[in-house]
Motif scaffolding. Structure first.
Motif, mmCIF file in Angstrom:
data_model
loop_
_atom_site.group_PDB
_atom_site.id
_atom_site.type_symbol
_atom_site.label_atom_id
_atom_site.label_comp_id
_atom_site.label_asym_id
_atom_site.label_seq_id
_atom_site.Cartn_x
_atom_site.Cartn_y
_atom_site.Cartn_z
ATOM 1 N N ASN A 59 -0.944 5.318 19.468
ATOM 2 C CA ASN A 59 -0.846 6.737 19.829
ATOM 3 C C ASN A 59 -1.641 7.614 18.864
ATOM 4 N N MET A 60 -1.551 7.317 17.580
ATOM 5 C CA MET A 60 -2.307 8.082 16.586
ATOM 6 C C MET A 60 -3.810 7.983 16.835
ATOM 7 N N ALA A 61 -4.265 6.768 17.142
ATOM 8 C CA ALA A 61 -5.689 6.563 17.391
ATOM 9 C C ALA A 61 -6.155 7.394 18.587
ATOM 10 N N GLU A 62 -5.368 7.392 19.654
ATOM 11 C CA GLU A 62 -5.735 8.153 20.854
ATOM 12 C C GLU A 62 -5.737 9.657 20.571
ATOM 13 N N ARG A 63 -4.711 10.142 19.858
ATOM 14 C CA ARG A 63 -4.628 11.578 19.575
ATOM 15 C C ARG A 63 -5.764 12.036 18.665
ATOM 16 N N TYR A 64 -6.087 11.198 17.686
ATOM 17 C CA TYR A 64 -7.159 11.574 16.759
ATOM 18 C C TYR A 64 -8.502 11.633 17.475
ATOM 19 N N GLU A 65 -8.776 10.654 18.327
ATOM 20 C CA GLU A 65 -10.040 10.659 19.065
ATOM 21 C C GLU A 65 -10.115 11.850 20.018
ATOM 22 N N ALA A 66 -8.972 12.190 20.634
ATOM 23 C CA ALA A 66 -8.941 13.353 21.529
ATOM 24 C C ALA A 66 -9.200 14.639 20.752
ATOM 25 N N MET A 67 -8.612 14.737 19.557
ATOM 26 C CA MET A 67 -8.844 15.909 18.721
ATOM 27 C C MET A 67 -10.307 16.023 18.324
ATOM 28 N N LYS A 68 -10.924 14.910 17.949
ATOM 29 C CA LYS A 68 -12.338 14.933 17.571
ATOM 30 C C LYS A 68 -13.213 15.363 18.734
ATOM 31 N N ALA A 69 -12.917 14.819 19.923
ATOM 32 C CA ALA A 69 -13.711 15.174 21.108
ATOM 33 C C ALA A 69 -13.577 16.662 21.424
ATOM 34 N N ASN A 98 0.850 -1.182 0.000
ATOM 35 C CA ASN A 98 0.000 0.000 0.000
ATOM 36 C C ASN A 98 0.890 1.237 0.000
ATOM 37 N N PHE A 99 1.257 1.694 -1.200
ATOM 38 C CA PHE A 99 2.072 2.896 -1.329
ATOM 39 C C PHE A 99 1.336 4.076 -0.695
ATOM 40 N N ASP A 100 0.039 4.163 -0.978
ATOM 41 C CA ASP A 100 -0.863 5.104 -0.294
ATOM 42 C C ASP A 100 -1.867 4.272 0.488
ATOM 43 N N PHE A 101 -2.098 4.616 1.745
ATOM 44 C CA PHE A 101 -3.080 3.876 2.516
ATOM 45 C C PHE A 101 -4.462 4.143 1.916
ATOM 46 N N PRO A 102 -5.321 3.119 1.817
ATOM 47 C CA PRO A 102 -6.618 3.302 1.151
ATOM 48 C C PRO A 102 -7.538 4.280 1.875
ATOM 49 N N LYS A 103 -8.587 4.699 1.160
ATOM 50 C CA LYS A 103 -9.487 5.734 1.678
ATOM 51 C C LYS A 103 -10.385 5.229 2.794
ATOM 52 N N ASN A 104 -10.581 3.918 2.901
ATOM 53 C CA ASN A 104 -11.362 3.372 4.006
ATOM 54 C C ASN A 104 -10.848 1.991 4.369
ATOM 55 N N ILE A 105 -11.244 1.525 5.545
ATOM 56 C CA ILE A 105 -10.686 0.283 6.071
ATOM 57 C C ILE A 105 -11.193 -0.934 5.297
ATOM 58 N N GLU A 106 -12.403 -0.827 4.691
ATOM 59 C CA GLU A 106 -12.907 -1.930 3.870
ATOM 60 C C GLU A 106 -11.994 -2.165 2.672
ATOM 61 N N GLU A 107 -11.535 -1.065 2.071
ATOM 62 C CA GLU A 107 -10.655 -1.206 0.919
ATOM 63 C C GLU A 107 -9.299 -1.787 1.335
ATOM 64 N N TYR A 108 -8.860 -1.474 2.552
ATOM 65 C CA TYR A 108 -7.618 -2.059 3.060
ATOM 66 C C TYR A 108 -7.738 -3.587 3.108
ATOM 67 N N VAL A 109 -8.865 -4.055 3.633
ATOM 68 C CA VAL A 109 -9.081 -5.499 3.743
ATOM 69 C C VAL A 109 -9.087 -6.152 2.362
ATOM 70 N N ASN A 127 -0.822 11.726 8.041
ATOM 71 C CA ASN A 127 -2.091 12.109 7.415
ATOM 72 C C ASN A 127 -3.084 10.959 7.333
ATOM 73 N N ASP A 128 -2.633 9.758 7.673
ATOM 74 C CA ASP A 128 -3.527 8.595 7.696
ATOM 75 C C ASP A 128 -4.058 8.308 9.096
ATOM 76 N N TRP A 129 -3.797 9.198 10.051
ATOM 77 C CA TRP A 129 -4.068 8.892 11.459
ATOM 78 C C TRP A 129 -5.544 8.624 11.738
ATOM 79 N N HIS A 130 -6.443 9.154 10.887
ATOM 80 C CA HIS A 130 -7.873 8.910 11.115
ATOM 81 C C HIS A 130 -8.264 7.456 10.844
ATOM 82 N N HIS A 131 -7.372 6.682 10.210
ATOM 83 C CA HIS A 131 -7.646 5.253 9.983
ATOM 84 C C HIS A 131 -7.132 4.380 11.128
ATOM 85 N N ALA A 132 -6.348 4.949 12.016
ATOM 86 C CA ALA A 132 -5.649 4.139 13.027
ATOM 87 C C ALA A 132 -6.619 3.344 13.902
#
Length: 605
Positions: A577-587, A519-530, A552-557
């Protein structure tokens, strides 16, 4: 975002933002195609005439679809009026419809409109669409019933299958990747057929089919095949949910061959194909065609129709007559609307990779064709996932379907693939250097797909490899169809071992001996990753996926973590860490009051 020019404010002598609005309106789902028009021509016309922006959304409850209209108030009103004008020219029958020839004297009445040879009363903004469609369905059924009777049940249970106890059946299903079978929209499961553990169990009445299977060299049915064949040969509608590479194509194909030959009208007297297989991409349609051509039964013929190639050749082939049509939604509707594709004799329909087709925005085309095909047909749907959109489609067009899924309905990557996440800078050159390091270490047995997020990126990576005398090929939507087919042929044959691709290659394609997915670029959603990961590790083999993950992919973490954990893969600390930071930012954002639009950081007009 629809940016529009600023308008002069004469009082203040400066520019100010004009007043734009958004509204939503409901239109009958079965008329979506009319609002869009062929190739989007009608919706473009509406936007040009009104000045508003019109977007047919994917939000639908089956009967109604939401259309979003944006722009100035007066432009929105124009667009709304134009859409209502189109949808009020009803193409289906109302409850009080009568044949025109019976009521010629009422031709000039202002309260009467004529629709497809029928008279119906015109109501001011008060059309009972459910009643209209119910009446239309009834008349469609009457028309098709008068043509011929469809035969769907060709199954005779083998004595060895009959002798299986309930405990033996459950044990077999559990041991074969946990096959789960149920009637998805009802609680009555007692009539579901037992699985066929051998090819002879399913096709003991069809020795020619068994001979064809023997030629191909399969040893035993795959889990999805063992349970699908008795269901489909019995004439039931079926939803097959399993990861790609599990034999879904053969699961619906062999019963289709028997269905074609078993109808009451001889094949040479049918005025159109009997089986329609709809696929999301040209590549998958061509792959299905190759699979069909492996099996020869009673002289049955097939044709693949898709965009990007000579349309006239496909029309000529249809006129000569074929039994099976494999089609992409766009070209299929194009030929049907132009009168070149007679769908009246289709009695077996397959929606292959249904979730992918809906993701790609083909729902209007699918609904249009399904509404026009014989309602007494047998319908098969395959999918790798079971989202709400696929469920709604099944509810609309299937009769008490039996759902067969292998593994789990929860989104999960295949366990035969080692998943590696590499954290790196969001820089094309950094990623390219990582890819080059990998390519230098490739062995002669390695064969890889490199997935890029955009066509331009795929071209750039291909060019950079070529400049370094590294042989590769590429596939994406802007390449000519002949080039796309040649690229697939080269990677499948092994002439080239590196394929650079966009997500056009992430679903359905069966490339033998693919060892790695990058995955040179991480896919746009997790379904496509699978689905990307599922390109390797197929048919009992192992594989490896490597994903370049940037900040820039941290929202997929957050969604990536359970996929990795479920498959017992290593999760880097930085992903947690990315997952925690992204959720904190959203909150934090959600807790802040809405800010005004003006000033820095506001919307630009």
């Amino acid at each position: 975002m629809d940016y529009r020019p600023r308008r002069r404010n004469e009082n203040k002598g400066r520019y100010s933002k004009p007043s734009f609005e958004d509204i939503k309106m409901n239109i009958p789902t079965q008329l979506v195609g009319k609002v869009i028009g062929r190739g989007g021509s009608k919706i473009k016309e509406i936007q040009t005439e009104s000045g508003a922006r019109v977007n047919v959304t994917k939000d639908t409850d089956g009967d109604q679809t939401i259309v979003k209209i944006s722009g100035k108030k007066e432009d929105i009103k124009k667009a709304k009026d134009l859409i209502e004008l189109i949808t009020n020219e009803v193409e289906v029958l109302s409850i009080n419809s009568e044949p025109i020839e019976q009521q010629k004297e009422e031709e000039n009445s202002e309260d009467v409109v004529y629709i497809n040879g029928w008279k119906t009363k015109k109501y001011e903004n008060n059309i009972d669409w459910k009643a209209v469609f119910a009446e239309s369905d009834m008349r469609n059924r009457e028309e098709f019933d008068s043509m011929y009777i469809i035969v769907k049940n060709f199954y005779q249970e083998h004595p060895e299958v009959t002798a299986l106890t309930d405990e033996e059946v459950e044990q077999f299903r559990l041991q074969n990747n946990n096959i789960v079978v149920k009637r998805v929209f009802s609680n009555e499961n007692s009539a579901i057929k037992k699985p066929c553990m051998k090819f002879e169990h399913a096709f003991h009445q069809y020795p020619e089919i068994l001979e064809e299977i023997k030629k191909v060299g399969f040893e035993k049915p795959s889990p999805i095949q063992s349970q699908s064949w008795p269901v489909l040969l019995s004439g039931e509608d079926m939803i097959g949910i399993a990861q790609t590479g599990t034999g879904k194509t053969l699961a619906f194909l062999l019963p289709a061959l028997i269905h074609i030959e078993g109808q009451t009208i001889p094949r040479d007297q049918r005025k159109g194909p009997t089986v329609l297989i709809i696929a999301p991409t040209r590549e998958l349609a061509l792959q299905i065609e190759r699979e069909v051509n492996k099996y020869h039964y009673k002289g049955i013929t097939s044709l693949c129709i898709y965009g990007g190639v000579n349309r006239q050749l496909q029309i000529s082939a249809l006129k000569k007559g074929v039994d099976i049509v494999i089609a992409t939604p766009g070209r299929m509707n194009d030929l049907e609307e132009a009168g070149h594709f007679n769908i009246k004799y289709i009695t077996y329909v397959v929606l292959d990779e249904a979730d992918r087709m809906l993701d790609m925005g083909f729902e209007p085309q699918i609904r249009k064709i399904m509404y026009s095909v014989n309602p007494n047909r047998q319908t098969v749907m395959t999918s790798a996932t079971w989202p709400d959109s696929v469920r709604r489609l099944a509810t609309s067009y299937m009769r008490d379907p039996i759902q067969i899924y292998v593994g789990s309905l929860d989104l999960a990557a295949v366990h035969s693939v080692t998943q590696v996440i590499e954290i790196m800078e969001d820089d094309v050159e950094v990623k390219l250097n990582a890819l080059l390091d990998f390519v230098k270490g490739m062995t002669q047995k390695d064969k890889i797909i490199v997935f890029c997020g955009k066509k331009a990126c795929a071209d750039h990576v291909s060019s950079e490899l070529a400049l370094r005398y590294i042989y590769c090929t590429s596939i994406h939507g802007d390449r000519d169809q002949s080039d796309r087919e040649q690229a697939l042929q080269d990677i499948m044959s092994g002439d080239i071992s590196i394929l650079i691709a966009t997500d056009v290659a992430s679903r359905g394609l069966d490339i033998d001996d693919l060892t790695h997915v990058i995955n040179f670029d991480f896919p746009k959603n997790i379904e496509e990753y699978v689905h990307r990961v599922g390109r390797t590790g197929r048919a009992g083999k192992t594989g490896k996926s490597i994903s370049y993950f940037t900040k820039n992919d941290w929202h997929h973490a957050k969604e990536l973590i359970p996929i990795l954990e479920e498959a017992n893969q290593f999760v880097p600390d930085e992903i947690y860490n990315m997952a925690e930071r992204y959720e904190a930012m959203k909150a934090k954002r959600e807790s802040q009051p809405n800010r005004g639009r003006g000033g820095r950081g506001g919307r630009r007009w």
